[in-house]
Write a protein that holds these residues in place. Structure first.
Motif, PDB file in Angstrom:
ATOM      1  N   ASP A  38      13.182 -11.848  -0.341  1.00 55.96           N
ATOM      2  CA  ASP A  38      12.652 -12.527   0.989  1.00 55.96           C
ATOM      3  C   ASP A  38      14.387 -11.289   1.382  1.00 55.96           C
ATOM      4  O   ASP A  38      14.543 -11.638   1.620  1.00 55.96           O
ATOM      5  CB  ASP A  38      12.612 -13.745   1.584  1.00 55.96           C
ATOM      6  N   LEU A  39      13.257 -10.600   2.096  1.00 56.98           N
ATOM      7  CA  LEU A  39      14.227  -9.763   3.275  1.00 56.98           C
ATOM      8  C   LEU A  39      15.215 -10.654   3.911  1.00 56.98           C
ATOM      9  O   LEU A  39      15.766 -10.156   4.291  1.00 56.98           O
ATOM     10  CB  LEU A  39      13.213  -9.181   4.543  1.00 56.98           C
ATOM     11  N   LEU A  50      10.338  -0.268   3.857  1.00 58.49           N
ATOM     12  CA  LEU A  50       8.673  -0.720   4.476  1.00 58.49           C
ATOM     13  C   LEU A  50       8.408  -2.088   4.207  1.00 58.49           C
ATOM     14  O   LEU A  50       6.932  -2.136   4.980  1.00 58.49           O
ATOM     15  CB  LEU A  50       7.851   0.267   3.553  1.00 58.49           C
ATOM     16  N   ASP A  82       9.974  -7.520  -2.767  1.00 58.68           N
ATOM     17  CA  ASP A  82       8.867  -7.520  -1.850  1.00 58.68           C
ATOM     18  C   ASP A  82       8.885  -8.624  -2.448  1.00 58.68           C
ATOM     19  O   ASP A  82       9.411  -9.489  -3.671  1.00 58.68           O
ATOM     20  CB  ASP A  82       7.658  -6.666  -2.956  1.00 58.68           C
ATOM     21  N   SER A  83       8.702  -9.457  -1.475  1.00 59.63           N
ATOM     22  CA  SER A  83       8.309 -10.941  -1.760  1.00 59.63           C
ATOM     23  C   SER A  83       6.668 -11.576  -1.678  1.00 59.63           C
ATOM     24  O   SER A  83       6.621 -12.783  -1.914  1.00 59.63           O
ATOM     25  CB  SER A  83       8.515 -11.862  -0.250  1.00 59.63           C
ATOM     26  N   ASP A  98       4.240 -11.341  -0.377  1.00 56.83           N
ATOM     27  CA  ASP A  98       3.076 -12.293   1.101  1.00 56.83           C
ATOM     28  C   ASP A  98       1.901 -12.253   1.009  1.00 56.83           C
ATOM     29  O   ASP A  98       1.622 -11.327   0.285  1.00 56.83           O
ATOM     30  CB  ASP A  98       4.387 -11.361   2.154  1.00 56.83           C
ATOM     31  N   LYS A 107      -1.263  -6.575  -5.221  1.00 65.02           N
ATOM     32  CA  LYS A 107       0.670  -6.163  -4.904  1.00 65.02           C
ATOM     33  C   LYS A 107       0.792  -6.373  -6.388  1.00 65.02           C
ATOM     34  O   LYS A 107       1.461  -5.483  -7.128  1.00 65.02           O
ATOM     35  CB  LYS A 107       0.710  -7.238  -3.935  1.00 65.02           C
ATOM     36  N   MET A 167      -7.837  -3.393   6.745  1.00 63.92           N
ATOM     37  CA  MET A 167      -7.464  -2.186   7.717  1.00 63.92           C
ATOM     38  C   MET A 167      -9.148  -1.573   7.996  1.00 63.92           C
ATOM     39  O   MET A 167      -9.856  -1.908   7.426  1.00 63.92           O
ATOM     40  CB  MET A 167      -6.547  -1.442   7.394  1.00 63.92           C
ATOM     41  N   TYR A 205      -2.508 -10.685   2.670  1.00 64.07           N
ATOM     42  CA  TYR A 205      -3.736 -10.143   1.066  1.00 64.07           C
ATOM     43  C   TYR A 205      -3.479 -10.481   0.538  1.00 64.07           C
ATOM     44  O   TYR A 205      -2.074 -10.600  -0.415  1.00 64.07           O
ATOM     45  CB  TYR A 205      -3.507  -8.789   2.188  1.00 64.07           C
ATOM     46  N   PHE A 227       0.877  -1.146   0.219  1.00 66.03           N
ATOM     47  CA  PHE A 227       0.162   0.151  -0.070  1.00 66.03           C
ATOM     48  C   PHE A 227       1.025   1.470  -0.100  1.00 66.03           C
ATOM     49  O   PHE A 227       0.800   2.285  -0.613  1.00 66.03           O
ATOM     50  CB  PHE A 227      -0.750  -0.142   1.278  1.00 66.03           C
ATOM     51  N   ILE A 228       1.169   1.261   0.861  1.00 63.07           N
ATOM     52  CA  ILE A 228       2.231   2.695   1.102  1.00 63.07           C
ATOM     53  C   ILE A 228       3.797   2.712   0.236  1.00 63.07           C
ATOM     54  O   ILE A 228       3.830   3.580  -0.257  1.00 63.07           O
ATOM     55  CB  ILE A 228       2.961   2.505   2.409  1.00 63.07           C
ATOM     56  N   TYR A 287       4.062  -6.397  17.138  1.00 62.10           N
ATOM     57  CA  TYR A 287       4.125  -5.831  16.005  1.00 62.10           C
ATOM     58  C   TYR A 287       4.407  -4.261  16.513  1.00 62.10           C
ATOM     59  O   TYR A 287       5.924  -4.556  15.961  1.00 62.10           O
ATOM     60  CB  TYR A 287       2.593  -5.409  15.399  1.00 62.10           C
ATOM     61  N   ARG A 330      -4.602  -1.452   2.416  1.00 60.34           N
ATOM     62  CA  ARG A 330      -4.628  -2.680   2.764  1.00 60.34           C
ATOM     63  C   ARG A 330      -6.201  -3.142   4.027  1.00 60.34           C
ATOM     64  O   ARG A 330      -7.285  -2.850   3.804  1.00 60.34           O
ATOM     65  CB  ARG A 330      -4.074  -3.473   4.466  1.00 60.34           C
ATOM     66  N   SER A 378       8.725   3.128  10.263  1.00 61.73           N
ATOM     67  CA  SER A 378       7.989   1.904  12.023  1.00 61.73           C
ATOM     68  C   SER A 378       6.601   2.506  12.055  1.00 61.73           C
ATOM     69  O   SER A 378       5.752   3.069  11.043  1.00 61.73           O
ATOM     70  CB  SER A 378       8.865   3.481  13.363  1.00 61.73           C
ATOM     71  N   VAL A 402      -2.202   4.962   8.389  1.00 62.68           N
ATOM     72  CA  VAL A 402      -2.340   4.947   7.476  1.00 62.68           C
ATOM     73  C   VAL A 402      -3.605   5.214   6.278  1.00 62.68           C
ATOM     74  O   VAL A 402      -3.835   3.734   6.528  1.00 62.68           O
ATOM     75  CB  VAL A 402      -1.718   4.953   6.384  1.00 62.68           C
ATOM     76  N   LYS A 445       8.675  -3.373  15.805  1.00 65.18           N
ATOM     77  CA  LYS A 445       8.118  -2.135  15.201  1.00 65.18           C
ATOM     78  C   LYS A 445      10.121  -0.952  16.725  1.00 65.18           C
ATOM     79  O   LYS A 445      10.421  -0.225  15.858  1.00 65.18           O
ATOM     80  CB  LYS A 445       7.897  -0.717  14.903  1.00 65.18           C
TER      81      LYS A 445
HETATM   82  P1  NAD Z   1       1.203  -3.573   3.072  1.00 66.34           P
HETATM   83  O1  NAD Z   1       1.406  -4.773   3.485  1.00 66.34           O
HETATM   84  O2  NAD Z   1       0.972  -3.538   2.026  1.00 66.34           O
HETATM   85  O3  NAD Z   1       3.116  -3.910   2.246  1.00 66.34           O
HETATM   86  C1  NAD Z   1       4.255  -4.361   3.238  1.00 66.34           C
HETATM   87  C2  NAD Z   1       4.967  -5.271   1.858  1.00 66.34           C
HETATM   88  O4  NAD Z   1       5.779  -5.654   2.455  1.00 66.34           O
HETATM   89  C3  NAD Z   1       4.134  -5.780   1.508  1.00 66.34           C
HETATM   90  O5  NAD Z   1       3.844  -5.839  -0.249  1.00 66.34           O
HETATM   91  C4  NAD Z   1       4.099  -7.668   1.550  1.00 66.34           C
HETATM   92  O6  NAD Z   1       4.485  -7.915   0.133  1.00 66.34           O
HETATM   93  C5  NAD Z   1       6.250  -7.094   1.617  1.00 66.34           C
HETATM   94  N1  NAD Z   1       6.683  -8.236   2.786  1.00 66.34           N
HETATM   95  C6  NAD Z   1       6.436  -8.575   3.497  1.00 66.34           C
HETATM   96  N2  NAD Z   1       7.101  -9.110   4.334  1.00 66.34           N
HETATM   97  C7  NAD Z   1       8.306  -9.538   3.601  1.00 66.34           C
HETATM   98  C8  NAD Z   1       9.578 -10.283   3.206  1.00 66.34           C
HETATM   99  N3  NAD Z   1       9.689 -11.339   3.890  1.00 66.34           N
HETATM  100  N4  NAD Z   1       9.992  -9.884   2.123  1.00 66.34           N
HETATM  101  C9  NAD Z   1       9.891  -9.280   1.683  1.00 66.34           C
HETATM  102  N5  NAD Z   1       8.626  -7.851   1.568  1.00 66.34           N
HETATM  103  C10 NAD Z   1       7.946  -8.590   2.523  1.00 66.34           C
HETATM  104  O7  NAD Z   1       1.238  -2.255   4.111  1.00 66.34           O
HETATM  105  P2  NAD Z   1       1.456  -0.980   4.271  1.00 66.34           P
HETATM  106  O8  NAD Z   1       0.159  -0.752   5.065  1.00 66.34           O
HETATM  107  O9  NAD Z   1       1.580  -0.491   3.114  1.00 66.34           O
HETATM  108  O10 NAD Z   1       2.736  -0.650   5.272  1.00 66.34           O
HETATM  109  C11 NAD Z   1       3.803  -0.421   4.819  1.00 66.34           C
HETATM  110  C12 NAD Z   1       5.061  -0.527   5.674  1.00 66.34           C
HETATM  111  O11 NAD Z   1       4.300   1.138   6.963  1.00 66.34           O
HETATM  112  C13 NAD Z   1       5.333  -1.302   6.697  1.00 66.34           C
HETATM  113  O12 NAD Z   1       6.125  -1.448   7.936  1.00 66.34           O
HETATM  114  C14 NAD Z   1       4.372  -0.833   8.263  1.00 66.34           C
HETATM  115  O13 NAD Z   1       4.349  -1.596   9.193  1.00 66.34           O
HETATM  116  C15 NAD Z   1       4.526   0.028   8.037  1.00 66.34           C
HETATM  117  N6  NAD Z   1       3.213   0.819   9.201  1.00 66.34           N
HETATM  118  C16 NAD Z   1       1.838   1.468   8.256  1.00 66.34           C
HETATM  119  C17 NAD Z   1       1.184   2.095   8.876  1.00 66.34           C
HETATM  120  C18 NAD Z   1      -0.162   1.918   7.811  1.00 66.34           C
HETATM  121  O14 NAD Z   1      -1.249   2.399   8.911  1.00 66.34           O
HETATM  122  N7  NAD Z   1      -0.627   1.262   7.330  1.00 66.34           N
HETATM  123  C19 NAD Z   1       1.053   2.184  10.127  1.00 66.34           C
HETATM  124  C20 NAD Z   1       2.241   2.780  10.783  1.00 66.34           C
HETATM  125  C21 NAD Z   1       2.850   1.974   9.851  1.00 66.34           C
END
Ligand code: NAD
Length: 328
Positions: free
Chosen positions: A71-72, A91, A39-40, A42, A50, A198, A45, A19-20, A159, A195, A133, A189, A163
């Motif tokens: 993968d990270l 992210l 990006d893996s 994952d 994605k 959410m 969802y 998403f972000i 979680y 997502r 974070s 966000v 962070k």
């Molecule tokens: P998201 O799940 O849409 O994006 C995270 C991405 O990370 C996914 O595309 C997923 O496939 C990838 N991923 C997961 N595990 C992985 C791995 N092992 N290796 C490689 N890629 C991997 O989530 P988002 O809402 O876009 O959040 C992005 C970041 O912002 C995250 O770190 C989240 O913790 C942080 N965050 C989000 C929010 C929010 O409200 N959305 C708030 C606070 C922090």
């Protein structure tokens, strides 16, 4: 101040299919940067969402966009991803609070070990590292608004603990290696492509389908909601950090109760919500509220989209996607 003025490129965005990350990638590509995504994909969802994000980025970015699936926790994949980049925006993570309670070991593996594995592959001391974070590090703090100097030693979910651990790991790495580091604490966000699990997205889906929405507690819990374009502007500014090490809140700088949020959704969707009343959830915090003065001063950050307007924009996107059959 901000990304466009400095044009750091190429940039690696981990989690950029999400998403972000996909919004950030789009903004940087539109500003002329080269962007690589690790990006893996994952399956937390629907992976098709994605893949659709990646297809959109390929269209916007053309030859300046590159996707690496990996993968990270795989050092070789991280090594390939960081090769030649000037900034890393990290992210990628497992991002849900409630699922982290069911599977804490996996959350630590990805969010903690994964972050360390990525850092360990960065050899160039000039590479800027921006860590995504979360406001969840403030735990059950009751002093509001939350400021960066407040104590964050009391996370209340795996979680949140992961962070906070990430913030500590990037600090140790900065101390030892000297790379510039900014940790950004995002406050809930939302916006197009949010997502699906959410609250805003889930509620919109349930209200539209005429199903009850889970309504926790008495509706008085308050959240600081941040429109994704505001977050992305803050992240882009942090790619040229004004200090060698800093932690910044990026929030909307206003709070909305659960009951008010539902009213905004009802207005935007033109339908009444049916409430399924449930007790407060473990791991959920009673309030989040960002003090964004530091980010305003040092990053030129300014949240511009209020929650009434943002929810309306989200719902316009949601209804159009649903009508086109692109989302559930
Ligand atoms: P998201 O799940 O849409 O994006 C995270 C991405 O990370 C996914 O595309 C997923 O496939 C990838 N991923 C997961 N595990 C992985 C791995 N092992 N290796 C490689 N890629 C991997 O989530 P988002 O809402 O876009 O959040 C992005 C970041 O912002 C995250 O770190 C989240 O913790 C942080 N965050 C989000 C929010 C929010 O409200 N959305 C708030 C606070 C922090």
């Amino acid at each position: 101040m901000g990304y466009q003025d400095t044009a750091v490129s190429p940039v690696l965005i981990t989690g950029g299919a999400g998403f972000i990350g996909s919004h950030l990638a789009e903004r940087l590509l539109a500003a002329g940067a080269s962007v690589r995504v690790l990006d893996s994909l994952d399956p937390y969802y629907d992976v098709r969402l994605k893949q659709a994000n990646l297809a959109r980025l390929a269209t916007v970015g053309g030859g300046r966009f590159e996707f690496q699936q990996g993968d990270l926790r795989d050092a070789a994949a991280c090594g390939r991803a960081v090769a030649g980049v000037r900034a890393v925006v990290h992210l990628a993570a497992l991002a849900g609070v409630r699922p982290s309670i069911a599977d804490p070991v996996r959350y630590m593996d990805v969010n903690v070990t994964g972050t360390q594995t990525l850092l360990s592959q960065i050899a160039d001391p000039a590479v800027v590292f921006v860590f995504g974070s979360s406001s969840s590090v403030y735990g059950g703090n009751t002093k509001v608004p939350f400021a960066e100097a407040d104590n964050v030693d009391r996370p209340i979910s795996p979680y949140a603990a992961s962070k906070k651990a990430g913030e500590l790991i990037v600090h140790a790495w900065h101390h030892l290696r000297g790379n510039p580091v900014a940790s950004l604490r995002f406050f809930t966000v939302y916006g197009p492509r949010q997502r699906p699990e959410m609250a805003i997205h889930q509620f919109a889906r349930l209200i539209t389908d005429g199903k009850p929405i889970p309504f926790f507690g008495d509706g008085s819990s308050r959240r600081d909601y941040t429109y994704v374009d505001d977050i992305v502007a803050g992240v882009a500014a942090a790619i040229t950090p004004p200090r060698p090490f800093a932690v910044y809140n990026l929030g909307g700088s206003a709070t909305t109760s659960l009951a008010e949020l539902v009213a905004h959704l009802e207005r935007a969707l033109g339908r009444k919500a049916e409430l399924q009343r449930l007790p407060d959830q473990p791991g959920d915090v009673p309030i989040t509220f960002a003090d964004v003065a530091l980010a305003e001063r040092e990053l030129g950050y300014q949240p511009r989209v209020g929650v009434a307007e943002g929810v309306e924009r989200f719902c316009r996107w949601y209804l159009a996607e649903k009508q086109a059959g692109r989302i559930a």
